[in-house]
Structure formats: C-alpha cells, structure tokens
Design an enzyme around this catalytic site. Structure first.
Site, PDB file in Angstrom:
ATOM      1  N   SER A  30       0.849  -1.186   0.000  1.00 45.38           N
ATOM      2  CA  SER A  30       0.000   0.000   0.000  1.00 45.38           C
ATOM      3  C   SER A  30       0.893   1.248   0.000  1.00 45.38           C
ATOM      4  O   SER A  30       1.737   1.393  -0.882  1.00 45.38           O
ATOM      5  CB  SER A  30      -0.943  -0.043   1.202  1.00 45.38           C
ATOM      6  OG  SER A  30      -1.958   0.917   1.084  1.00 45.38           O
ATOM      7  N   ARG A  42     -11.943   6.854   9.534  1.00 41.82           N
ATOM      8  CA  ARG A  42     -11.509   5.463   9.471  1.00 41.82           C
ATOM      9  C   ARG A  42     -12.590   4.578   8.852  1.00 41.82           C
ATOM     10  O   ARG A  42     -12.285   3.681   8.058  1.00 41.82           O
ATOM     11  CB  ARG A  42     -11.184   4.966  10.880  1.00 41.82           C
ATOM     12  CG  ARG A  42     -10.833   3.504  10.991  1.00 41.82           C
ATOM     13  CD  ARG A  42      -9.587   3.158  10.205  1.00 41.82           C
ATOM     14  NE  ARG A  42      -9.130   1.805  10.514  1.00 41.82           N
ATOM     15  CZ  ARG A  42      -8.070   1.239   9.966  1.00 41.82           C
ATOM     16  NH1 ARG A  42      -7.346   1.910   9.091  1.00 41.82           N
ATOM     17  NH2 ARG A  42      -7.708   0.017  10.297  1.00 41.82           N
ATOM     18  N   ASP A  97      -8.692  -5.786  -5.709  1.00 41.27           N
ATOM     19  CA  ASP A  97      -8.316  -4.525  -5.060  1.00 41.27           C
ATOM     20  C   ASP A  97      -8.764  -3.370  -5.940  1.00 41.27           C
ATOM     21  O   ASP A  97      -8.285  -3.208  -7.056  1.00 41.27           O
ATOM     22  CB  ASP A  97      -6.800  -4.506  -4.854  1.00 41.27           C
ATOM     23  CG  ASP A  97      -6.312  -3.290  -4.064  1.00 41.27           C
ATOM     24  OD1 ASP A  97      -7.122  -2.379  -3.804  1.00 41.27           O
ATOM     25  OD2 ASP A  97      -5.118  -3.269  -3.711  1.00 41.27           O
ATOM     26  N   HIS A 139      -8.097  -5.018  -1.029  1.00 42.99           N
ATOM     27  CA  HIS A 139      -6.816  -4.462  -0.588  1.00 42.99           C
ATOM     28  C   HIS A 139      -6.354  -5.097   0.714  1.00 42.99           C
ATOM     29  O   HIS A 139      -5.153  -5.222   0.968  1.00 42.99           O
ATOM     30  CB  HIS A 139      -6.972  -2.945  -0.419  1.00 42.99           C
ATOM     31  CG  HIS A 139      -5.675  -2.208  -0.280  1.00 42.99           C
ATOM     32  ND1 HIS A 139      -4.737  -2.137  -1.286  1.00 42.99           N
ATOM     33  CD2 HIS A 139      -5.154  -1.499   0.767  1.00 42.99           C
ATOM     34  CE1 HIS A 139      -3.706  -1.412  -0.885  1.00 42.99           C
ATOM     35  NE2 HIS A 139      -3.931  -1.017   0.349  1.00 42.99           N
ATOM     36  N   ASP A 140      -7.294  -5.510   1.539  1.00 47.83           N
ATOM     37  CA  ASP A 140      -6.966  -6.102   2.838  1.00 47.83           C
ATOM     38  C   ASP A 140      -6.256  -7.444   2.721  1.00 47.83           C
ATOM     39  O   ASP A 140      -5.802  -7.979   3.737  1.00 47.83           O
ATOM     40  CB  ASP A 140      -8.239  -6.273   3.674  1.00 47.83           C
ATOM     41  CG  ASP A 140      -8.234  -5.378   4.906  1.00 47.83           C
ATOM     42  OD1 ASP A 140      -7.338  -4.521   5.010  1.00 47.83           O
ATOM     43  OD2 ASP A 140      -9.124  -5.542   5.755  1.00 47.83           O
TER      44      ASP A 140
END
Length: 385
Positions: free
Chosen positions: A158, A228, A324, A357-358
């Site tokens: 990232s 967040r 992603d 993405h995680d």
C-alpha cells in the site's frame, strides 16, 4: 540499540528512537527543514558480518513500526506477523529486518503531535506538509545511522509500496531489490476524493479545534472514527463484504430508527472506535495529504520510466490483488511497464483473491509464495547463505 524479547512470537527484537541533532536537519520537498528529527523504529534478527542482509519494511497509512511484535497501545500482535517470523518469507534468522514509523506519524517519529522546538508546544498545523519522498529521506537517514550502506531489500505494501518505488527512484545505489505490494506510482482522483472525505470529517469535529486539540485537552474522536470508517470500506471488496456480512441483521428485527441494524454497520463502527485509541487525527491529515501529493513521474516530465532508469541494477517484484479497487491491478501493471521500458528486471504477479486491498494482511498463500520465491532468488544472487 536495546535488544528485547517479543512475547508474541519469541523473535528477538530491538530498536528505539534515533535522534538526529539540530545540525542534521531533514530537508523537505516543501522547502522547509525539520530539526531535530526523531525516528522511531523496531528491528528483528541480526545484521550479518558484511551488513548485506538488511531488509527495510515500510508500513501502510495507519501502520507503525510494530510489524512483528506486540503493539504497546493495543496489546495486539504486530500488523505483519503472518509474513515476518521464523519460517516465514521475512525470516529474522536470515534477515535483519527494520521497520520505522513514518515521518508525520504518531508512534514516536517526528510528526504534528511532536514538540515544536520554537514554541515548546505540539506542532499541530504548524508542522510542515510532507511527502512520500520526505518519508523516504528520513528512512535513509536512519539506515545510514545504523551503519548499513546497502539494503538487501525494501519491502512495502500500500503506502509502503509507494515508498519502495520512491527508494528505487531516489536511492537506487543503496538497495539491491525492491518489493511493491498493492501500490501505485501516483494517487488517483478517487483515492484523493476518499481522503478528502476523511479529512473533512476530522476537521468538522468541534473537538478538532483547528488542529490545536491537545492544548485544549480534547481529541476529535468522532471525526477520526468516521474517517476510518470511510477509508476501511476501500480496503474491502464487494465480494468480501457480501461474504462476511451480506444483509445480516445485528439483532432480531429492524429498529425502525438509526441504530446499527446491519452487521456491516456494527463492524464499521467498531473499526472507527478502536482506531481512535491508537492514532492521531493530525497525523491522519498529514499522511493522507502526503499520499495525495504522490506522483512519482511528475519530477520526470510525466515519464514514469525515466524515474527508474537509474535503478536498472535493482531487482523488482510487483504484486497486486485482482479484487483490489483502492490500488487496482492496472496501477501495478503501469509500474511494471515503466520498469520494463527503463530496462529494469521486474517480476509481476496478479494474485487472484476476493479479499480486496486487505489481502495484504489476511491469510493469502499466493502472496506468501510469491514473496518467498522472489526473496529467495534475490538472496541467492546477493550471495546470502
């Protein structure tokens, strides 16, 4: 550097805070300078006799230096214990692994929450705006201070992947290999837009106080939590959200109001609430802005390949995830094409996964395999036993 024992995994670790005096300022892209500078870091493993086995790992936006040891605030294991550890791709029995909290961070490295030497108060919004290149300059100062001339590898995911690319452009003679996982060579308009929503939420919180909340003894927790929550949505794919939550209710029946009816709502609220315990709101503003400013090709007339021409001797590995959408695989392919055009040696793997993405932080055997294989090949070329 004091050696410590990690209670989580038994890996010997060390580190602390490296303080650079006022006569060694960090010069920033904005034209400002920072002095004195502090860089907080952790290390795992041992530096070999010829100092050739050092690996610098760079963290993502909300990460820190505790990649493989217990976090002192949350008490949770480090953020990459599935990659860093004995028998894992980044093995401290083989490599000397370094991870530093980025410039602008809130876990010991100089940032907006640090003391401004001119006033004796926290910097707040008087802290100068920073860039990814500034973060890399601070890391380079730390690596030099540790007595390491050449890093075996820089590895980042990232935002960390962007730093790995910046290392290759700015310090190609100081790295042997570079790994960029789920990164990009610039921030897209969509990424900037999501960051602006998060910053707006923080600045709209009455407790933000124009960035001077520490002096007022308050914290903009509600705004930071919303920031967040918005960001966390971008880390997940639609398939992952559907698989984990679907439209499952939090309780029997609807509330017919604005409570947390759905499990996905509860999950996001939990992510927001837990985040404010370990992160600083002003750091969030500064680091997201650094990401927004990132455009590696900009200094080379828009020609990304030109940024990598000096790095022809560096071995590259670029990895992306098929689902992603924060840093889509098209961004990684763009980097690989530029590396090829520059005459660099580059390996590329698009990992099929529905985790979004995680997937960086979740169980993903294909990622482990690709990373392990690349590092083993590069280590053989480097002559590491």
């Amino acid at each position: 550097m004091k050696a410590l024992s990690s209670p989580h995994d038994g890996i010997e670790s060390g580190g602390g805070v490296w303080r650079f005096p006022a006569d060694r300022p960090l010069r920033l892209d904005s034209g400002a300078t920072l002095a004195p500078l502090e860089v907080a870091y952790r290390t795992y493993g041992h530096l070999n006799a010829d100092r050739s086995n050092a690996v610098l790992v760079m963290h993502a936006l909300t990460g820190d230096q505790y990649l493989a040891s217990t976090h002192p605030v949350t008490g949770k294991p480090g953020w990459w214990t599935r990659v860093v550890g004995r028998g894992l791709p980044l093995d401290p029995d083989r490599f000397f692994i370094i991870c530093a909290n980025v410039l602008g961070g809130c876990m010991g490295t100089t940032g907006p929450g640090s003391t401004d030497p001119a006033t004796g108060a926290p910097w707040g919004l008087a802290f100068p705006v920073i860039t990814i290149a500034d973060m890399v300059r601070a890391q380079a100062m730390l690596v030099e201070a540790l007595g390491i001339e050449t890093l075996f590898a820089v590895v980042g995911a990232s935002m960390g992947g962007m730093q790995a690319l910046q290392w290759a452009a700015d310090y190609p003679e100081r790295i042997f290999s570079a790994v960029c996982i789920a990164g990009a060579a610039r921030h897209s308009a969509q990424n900037i837009a999501f960051h602006e929503v998060g910053r707006a939420a923080i600045m709209a919180d009455p407790d933000w106080r124009g960035g001077a909340y520490e002096a007022a003894g308050v914290r903009p927790e509600k705004g930071l939590a919303v920031a967040r929550m918005a960001a966390h949505i971008t880390y997940l794919s639609e398939a992952a959200l559907q698989r984990k939550f679907g439209r499952e209710l939090q309780r029997d029946g609807l509330s017919w109001g604005f409570e947390t009816d759905f499990q996905v709502e509860s999950y996001l609220r939990h992510q927001g609430a837990s985040f404010v315990d370990r992160f600083d709101a002003n750091s969030y503003l500064y680091i997201t802005r650094a990401l927004d400013y990132f455009d590696l090709a900009a200094a080379y007339g828009g020609q990304l390949a030109s940024a990598f021409v000096p790095a022809r001797d560096v071995r590259f590995c670029v990895l992306s995830f098929s689902s992603d959408w924060l840093y889509a695989t098209a961004e990684s392919r763009h980097v690989v094409r530029a590396l090829n055009a520059a005459g660099c040696r580059a390996s590329y793997v698009e990992i099929e996964t529905d985790k979004g993405h995680d997937a960086i932080f979740l169980e993903e055997p294909a990622l482990d395999s690709a990373l392990r294989g690349f590092l083993a090949s590069a280590a053989e070329k480097r002559g590491l036993a």
